[in-house]
Design a protein around this motif. Structure first.
Motif, short mmCIF file in Angstrom:
data_model
loop_
_atom_site.label_atom_id
_atom_site.label_comp_id
_atom_site.label_asym_id
_atom_site.label_seq_id
_atom_site.Cartn_x
_atom_site.Cartn_y
_atom_site.Cartn_z
N ASP A 52 2.28 9.47 19.67
CA ASP A 52 1.39 8.52 20.77
C ASP A 52 -0.01 8.62 20.96
OD1 ASP A 52 3.73 6.83 20.80
OD2 ASP A 52 4.60 7.88 22.68
N ILE A 53 -0.70 7.57 21.19
CA ILE A 53 -1.99 7.43 21.89
C ILE A 53 -1.94 7.12 23.22
CG2 ILE A 53 -4.51 6.67 21.85
CD1 ILE A 53 -4.13 6.83 18.56
N GLU A 54 -2.65 7.91 24.38
CA GLU A 54 -2.47 7.23 25.66
C GLU A 54 -3.69 6.79 25.96
OE1 GLU A 54 -0.29 10.24 28.06
OE2 GLU A 54 1.31 10.17 26.77
N ALA A 55 -3.69 6.01 26.98
CA ALA A 55 -4.84 5.34 27.70
C ALA A 55 -5.29 6.45 28.88
CB ALA A 55 -4.77 3.88 28.10
N TRP A 56 -6.04 7.05 28.74
CA TRP A 56 -6.50 8.13 29.93
C TRP A 56 -7.79 7.59 30.59
CZ3 TRP A 56 -5.37 14.06 28.83
CH2 TRP A 56 -4.14 14.20 28.79
N LYS A 57 -8.34 8.29 31.58
CA LYS A 57 -9.55 7.79 32.23
C LYS A 57 -10.77 7.85 31.44
CE LYS A 57 -12.35 9.25 36.01
NZ LYS A 57 -12.46 10.15 37.37
N TYR A 58 -10.77 8.70 30.48
CA TYR A 58 -11.92 8.69 29.58
C TYR A 58 -11.49 8.45 27.94
CZ TYR A 58 -14.11 11.43 33.42
OH TYR A 58 -14.58 11.76 34.60
N GLY A 59 -10.62 7.27 28.03
CA GLY A 59 -10.42 6.69 26.99
C GLY A 59 -9.13 7.05 26.31
N PRO A 60 -9.26 6.69 24.84
CA PRO A 60 -7.75 7.12 24.18
C PRO A 60 -7.91 8.62 24.07
CG PRO A 60 -8.98 5.23 23.16
CD PRO A 60 -9.83 5.74 24.15
N VAL A 61 -6.52 9.13 24.26
CA VAL A 61 -6.12 10.67 23.84
C VAL A 61 -4.61 10.77 23.33
CG1 VAL A 61 -5.52 12.71 25.17
CG2 VAL A 61 -7.50 11.35 25.93
N VAL A 62 -4.74 11.77 22.48
CA VAL A 62 -3.41 12.23 21.87
C VAL A 62 -2.97 13.39 22.70
CG1 VAL A 62 -2.18 12.95 19.97
CG2 VAL A 62 -3.79 11.21 19.57
N ILE A 148 1.37 0.76 18.87
CA ILE A 148 0.83 0.54 17.44
C ILE A 148 0.55 -0.95 17.30
CG2 ILE A 148 1.44 0.34 15.14
CD1 ILE A 148 0.52 3.09 16.00
N GLU A 149 1.32 -1.92 18.15
CA GLU A 149 1.35 -3.17 18.26
C GLU A 149 -0.41 -3.68 18.69
OE1 GLU A 149 3.87 -1.77 19.44
OE2 GLU A 149 5.09 -1.96 17.63
N LEU A 150 -0.65 -3.18 19.85
CA LEU A 150 -1.94 -3.41 20.38
C LEU A 150 -3.04 -2.99 19.60
CD1 LEU A 150 -1.69 -2.63 24.31
CD2 LEU A 150 -2.06 -4.83 23.22
N MET A 151 -3.15 -1.99 18.88
CA MET A 151 -4.08 -1.56 17.89
C MET A 151 -4.27 -2.26 16.63
SD MET A 151 -3.78 2.69 18.24
CE MET A 151 -5.37 3.14 17.65
N ARG A 152 -2.82 -2.45 16.21
CA ARG A 152 -2.82 -3.61 15.00
C ARG A 152 -3.57 -4.66 15.21
NH1 ARG A 152 0.26 -2.49 10.57
NH2 ARG A 152 1.92 -1.58 11.85
N GLU A 153 -3.09 -5.29 16.65
CA GLU A 153 -3.64 -6.63 16.84
C GLU A 153 -5.23 -6.39 17.04
OE1 GLU A 153 -3.40 -8.31 21.30
OE2 GLU A 153 -1.57 -8.45 20.25
N TYR A 154 -5.72 -5.54 17.44
CA TYR A 154 -7.00 -5.26 17.73
C TYR A 154 -7.88 -5.06 16.30
CZ TYR A 154 -11.69 -3.65 19.33
OH TYR A 154 -13.09 -3.48 19.37
#
Length: 158
Positions: A52-62, A148-154
């Motif tokens: 998973d990639i998570e939305a952290w304060k400084y952007g996307p993070v694995v 993944i759905e949000l990423m695919r959409e974007y």
């Protein structure tokens, strides 16, 4: 069709960055992993890695990759020459050369992302990812996972 661990992809990115004389910090690595995942979705119609990639304060993070390399702080991460793995029914790690097994097409996508971003600072990439809908729609939500759905959409529909 392979799906990799984000750690293996991160190791490949780190070494390739050294190969092109553009070593990187953990913060920048995290943004590159996000863009790599998006480009795999756009070009190959599948994720590059299963983490998973998570939305952290400084952007996307694995998170697993962040934890693995956090000891470097804001410094550049060293080239990866060896990895240590445990084999089944063994209690000591075995030292192995790090040799990723990517198809030519997979390697080209990853290298393309690294080359496209090599001259940008980590802070610029943070601002860029903050302006994109996958991070915006995920930050501060239940588990902060950028789906993944949000990423695919974007990455695929815009």
């Amino acid at each position: 069709m392979n799906e990799y661990s984000a750690i293996d992809i991160a190791r490949y990115v780190i070494n390739y960055s050294w190969d092109i004389n553009a070593p990187l910090s953990n913060l920048k690595l995290q943004k590159l992993l996000y863009f790599i995942q998006g480009n795999f979705l756009r070009i190959l119609n599948r994720p590059c890695f299963k983490d998973d990639i998570e939305a952290w304060k400084y952007g996307p993070v694995v998170p697993a990759v962040y934890s693995k390399f956090k000891r470097y702080g804001s410094n550049n991460i060293n080239r990866i020459e060896y990895i240590y793995e445990f084999e089944e029914n063994k209690y000591e790690a075995i030292k192995k050369d790090f040799k990723p097994i990517l198809s030519d097409e997979e390697a080209q996508i990853i290298q393309g992302v690294v080359l496209a971003c090599k001259d940008y600072s980590a802070n610029y990439l943070v601002k860029l990812t903050h302006s994109q809908s996958p991070w915006k729609k995920s930050y501060g939500k239940n588990n902060n996972v950028i789906s993944i759905e949000l990423m695919r959409e974007y990455f695929c529909d815009e």
